[in-house]
Motif scaffolding. Structure first.
Motif, PDB file in Angstrom:
ATOM      1  N   VAL A  12       0.758  -0.716  -0.072  1.00 29.28           N
ATOM      2  CA  VAL A  12      -0.220   0.183   0.141  1.00 29.28           C
ATOM      3  C   VAL A  12       0.854   1.174  -0.247  1.00 29.28           C
ATOM      4  N   ALA A  13       1.930   1.175   0.519  1.00 32.57           N
ATOM      5  CA  ALA A  13       3.016   1.946   0.739  1.00 32.57           C
ATOM      6  C   ALA A  13       3.984   2.377  -0.459  1.00 32.57           C
ATOM      7  N   ALA A  14       3.889   1.450  -0.621  1.00 31.31           N
ATOM      8  CA  ALA A  14       4.138   1.344  -2.442  1.00 31.31           C
ATOM      9  C   ALA A  14       3.446   2.272  -3.548  1.00 31.31           C
ATOM     10  N   TRP A  15       2.591   1.651  -3.007  1.00 21.86           N
ATOM     11  CA  TRP A  15       0.956   2.230  -4.196  1.00 21.86           C
ATOM     12  C   TRP A  15       1.302   3.049  -4.273  1.00 21.86           C
ATOM     13  N   LYS A  16       0.919   4.321  -3.042  1.00 23.59           N
ATOM     14  CA  LYS A  16       0.943   5.703  -2.667  1.00 23.59           C
ATOM     15  C   LYS A  16       2.280   6.505  -3.408  1.00 23.59           C
ATOM     16  N   SER A  17       3.344   5.334  -3.160  1.00 26.68           N
ATOM     17  CA  SER A  17       4.021   6.895  -3.909  1.00 26.68           C
ATOM     18  C   SER A  17       4.025   6.087  -5.454  1.00 26.68           C
ATOM     19  N   THR A  18       3.721   5.438  -5.647  1.00 25.29           N
ATOM     20  CA  THR A  18       3.078   5.471  -7.190  1.00 25.29           C
ATOM     21  C   THR A  18       2.339   5.757  -7.384  1.00 25.29           C
ATOM     22  N   HIS A  19       1.200   6.146  -6.771  1.00 25.79           N
ATOM     23  CA  HIS A  19       0.205   6.827  -7.276  1.00 25.79           C
ATOM     24  C   HIS A  19       0.839   8.513  -7.593  1.00 25.79           C
ATOM     25  N   GLU A  34      -6.601  13.383  -3.733  1.00 27.69           N
ATOM     26  CA  GLU A  34      -6.016  13.998  -2.400  1.00 27.69           C
ATOM     27  C   GLU A  34      -6.986  12.764  -1.930  1.00 27.69           C
ATOM     28  N   SER A  35      -8.051  12.334  -2.214  1.00 26.35           N
ATOM     29  CA  SER A  35      -8.934  11.511  -1.146  1.00 26.35           C
ATOM     30  C   SER A  35      -8.391  10.372  -1.104  1.00 26.35           C
ATOM     31  N   ILE A  36      -8.260   9.218  -2.518  1.00 27.25           N
ATOM     32  CA  ILE A  36      -7.339   8.220  -2.400  1.00 27.25           C
ATOM     33  C   ILE A  36      -6.051   7.816  -1.282  1.00 27.25           C
ATOM     34  N   LEU A  37      -5.236   9.054  -1.341  1.00 32.67           N
ATOM     35  CA  LEU A  37      -4.250   9.204  -0.774  1.00 32.67           C
ATOM     36  C   LEU A  37      -4.237   9.721   0.573  1.00 32.67           C
ATOM     37  N   ALA A  38      -5.300   9.719   0.867  1.00 32.12           N
ATOM     38  CA  ALA A  38      -5.133  10.089   2.337  1.00 32.12           C
ATOM     39  C   ALA A  38      -5.979   8.815   2.959  1.00 32.12           C
ATOM     40  N   THR A  39      -6.586   7.776   1.894  1.00 35.87           N
ATOM     41  CA  THR A  39      -7.105   6.687   2.527  1.00 35.87           C
ATOM     42  C   THR A  39      -5.850   5.790   2.463  1.00 35.87           C
ATOM     43  N   MET A  40      -4.882   6.097   1.763  1.00 37.48           N
ATOM     44  CA  MET A  40      -3.664   4.983   1.696  1.00 37.48           C
ATOM     45  C   MET A  40      -3.205   5.017   2.706  1.00 37.48           C
ATOM     46  N   SER A  41      -3.115   6.867   3.328  1.00 37.53           N
ATOM     47  CA  SER A  41      -1.976   6.988   4.439  1.00 37.53           C
ATOM     48  C   SER A  41      -2.557   6.059   5.540  1.00 37.53           C
ATOM     49  N   SER A  42      -4.168   5.957   6.089  1.00 35.17           N
ATOM     50  CA  SER A  42      -4.536   5.828   6.721  1.00 35.17           C
ATOM     51  C   SER A  42      -4.641   4.547   6.702  1.00 35.17           C
ATOM     52  N   VAL A  43      -4.222   3.510   5.351  1.00 33.65           N
ATOM     53  CA  VAL A  43      -4.099   2.124   5.909  1.00 33.65           C
ATOM     54  C   VAL A  43      -3.089   1.813   6.079  1.00 33.65           C
ATOM     55  N   ILE A  44      -1.964   2.877   5.860  1.00 31.25           N
ATOM     56  CA  ILE A  44      -0.255   2.366   6.743  1.00 31.25           C
ATOM     57  C   ILE A  44      -0.181   2.806   7.973  1.00 31.25           C
ATOM     58  N   GLU A  45      -0.837   3.743   8.107  1.00 32.81           N
ATOM     59  CA  GLU A  45      -1.111   3.993   9.760  1.00 32.81           C
ATOM     60  C   GLU A  45      -1.411   2.951  10.916  1.00 32.81           C
ATOM     61  N   PHE A  46      -2.798   2.359  10.237  1.00 28.34           N
ATOM     62  CA  PHE A  46      -3.049   1.271  10.211  1.00 28.34           C
ATOM     63  C   PHE A  46      -2.565   0.646  10.395  1.00 28.34           C
ATOM     64  N   SER A  47      -2.073  -0.372   9.360  1.00 30.70           N
ATOM     65  CA  SER A  47      -1.093  -1.480   9.446  1.00 30.70           C
ATOM     66  C   SER A  47      -0.051  -1.046  10.541  1.00 30.70           C
ATOM     67  N   ASP A  48       0.860   0.104  10.789  1.00 30.81           N
ATOM     68  CA  ASP A  48       1.699  -0.507  11.540  1.00 30.81           C
ATOM     69  C   ASP A  48       1.172  -0.320  13.123  1.00 30.81           C
TER      70      ASP A  48
END
Length: 479
Positions: free
Chosen positions: A251-258, A267-281
């Protein structure tokens, strides 16, 4: 450990030891008998010595005494209790061998051992018989060093660790030769018992003890299965931690690619990805914490249950050994009787029969304390089983409670993590994603002045036998 730090610890320990005077050994029995509960701590570990002579000593502290003891001293006490009180169910000291010096004297290893030693000595002092055992007096009152060594030797001399040594003292033969002879005789008895040529000597307590043995055998099978299930559950938790961590990486790699490849990134997609990364950590950390607690509490409680069952087996084995020893002595006595009969029938000289009779009497003297120990062990084992069997059920309940408490605590924490993520996972498509789509064209719209379309219409009309400007009859009829 640095020398300066070691000297500071020694000073602190000496100050504490001066505050708690050593108890007079002659008063120990009165003290443990009159006090309902002896509060004891094992603390202040100190690593001393150099090279191969390095060791760790622990301070064993009660209201009346404070003595330093090494791990080997606790092991000595455990073995002495088995000798002094055969049939007693004695708590087992968990043993973790550390061959690497850096591990053996690490803070974590020493603390783990300190906890286990404290648990052992507490259990001993809570036991009505064990706390009054002869070996407890020197262990709890003599200073480490020459005084303790002398006191231990006195206890050993009063009651040797094995009955074979008692037999040696009653025998005129060489000690080493007698020990070897007793060992070989017992081995021969065991072989004949297994092949059915000799029956093990029974006591009146055997039927009841056989019931205990069968119960513990079945419980041990159940406990081993529970241990495997426990380890599988604990492994599942760390597997979840690894899986949720691995989920966050792409997900973090996908965010960087996006961010790097998509123009006008939403911005909403990027925010979702950031939330998923935080949730994973966050969940990775939670599962790691949960795994640590499950090993330290749930799995450790299961291991303690296994040790409690093992303590039963040790007591049963101790009685079995006494049975074999006593059976061996009786067999030797019978062999001497047979030898005397043969010598008498063969008209052997009196000195031969007298020698055989003397040897028989010696064996009978050796058998008496073994028989007494066997009877004592049998009665004690039955009494101990009635005390300790219910404790196994309590230990199982404690295992399950430890696991349940951990699951409730971390299920709540994980639920909060999911709650933080859910608002970022709405179902609606973002408005900015809709603006880039092209306007749809109606499939029924055809330009009126397209010459190619007019030619196709004329050809179709001619094939149908009508005018291109008039619809086919079938279509007219339908209309």
């Amino acid at each position: 450990m640095p020398q300066r730090k070691l000297s500071i610890i020694k000073d602190q320990s000496e100050q504490h030891q001066n505050q708690v005077a050593l108890l007079d050994p002659s008063l120990w029995s009165d003290y443990v008998t009159t006090v309902a509960m002896v509060n004891v701590e094992v603390r202040d570990p100190i690593t001393e010595g150099e090279g191969r002579h390095t060791y760790t000593a622990y301070n064993v502290v009660t209201e009346k005494a404070s003595v330093r003891r090494r791990y080997s001293d606790f092991q000595w006490l455990y073995k002495r209790l088995q000798t002094e009180l055969p049939g007693a169910i004695i708590p087992i000291i968990p043993h973790r061998r550390a061959l690497v010096v850096d591990i053996k004297f690490s803070k974590e290893f020493i603390e783990s051992r300190r906890v286990n030693l404290e648990k052992f000595i507490k259990a001993v002092l809570e036991h009505d018989e064990l706390k009054n055992a002869p070996s407890m007096t020197p262990f709890m009152t003599s200073e480490l060093g020459e005084d303790f060594d002398t006191a231990k030797q006195t206890v050993e001399n009063a009651r040797p660790s094995t009955h074979e040594e008692e037999a040696d003292e009653a025998s005129a033969g060489p000690t080493v030769g007698k020990r070897v002879g007793n060992f070989l005789a017992k081995a021969n008895t065991l072989m004949q018992v297994r092949t059915g040529h000799v029956e093990i000597e029974q006591t009146k307590e055997d039927p009841e003890i056989n019931v205990i043995k069968e119960y513990i055998g079945e419980v041990e099978i159940h406990a081993k299965q529970l241990m495997l299930a426990c380890q599988a559950l604990v492994k599942t938790t760390i597997d979840k931690s690894n899986a949720i961590h691995d989920f966050g990486i792409p997900v973090a790699a996908w965010k960087s690619t996006h961010q790097n490849s998509v123009k006008n990134s939403q911005e909403s997609i990027l925010a979702t990805m950031s939330s998923v990364i935080e949730f994973s950590d966050e969940c990775t950390s939670l599962f790691e914490e949960q795994h640590g607690l499950e090993k330290a509490k749930f799995e450790a409680a299961m291991q303690q249950l296994m040790l409690d069952i093992q303590a039963f087996n040790v007591a049963l084995k101790k009685r079995r050994n006494l049975q074999v020893t006593y059976t061996t002595k009786l067999k030797q006595i019978n062999d001497k009787e047979t030898a005397i009969d043969k010598a008498t029938k063969a008209l052997k000289p009196p000195e031969v029969t007298d020698r055989l009779a003397s040897e028989k009497q010696g064996l009978e003297r050796e058998a008496e304390p073994i028989k007494a120990a066997l009877d004592d062990c049998s009665v004690r084992l039955i009494r101990e089983a009635s005390r300790a069997q219910p404790l196994l059920g309590h230990s199982l309940r404690n295992c399950i409670k430890e696991y349940a408490d951990i699951q409730i605590e971390y299920t709540t924490k994980l639920k909060e993590a999911w709650k933080k993520l859910l608002p970022m996972l709405g179902d609606s498509i973002p408005a900015d994603a809709m603006t880039a789509a092209p306007a749809p064209v109606s499939p029924t719209h055809v330009p009126d002045d397209d010459p190619e379309i007019e030619e196709l219409d004329d050809a179709a009309a001619a094939a149908a036998g009508g005018d291109a400007d008039e619809p086919p009859a079938a279509i007219v009829d339908e209309v």
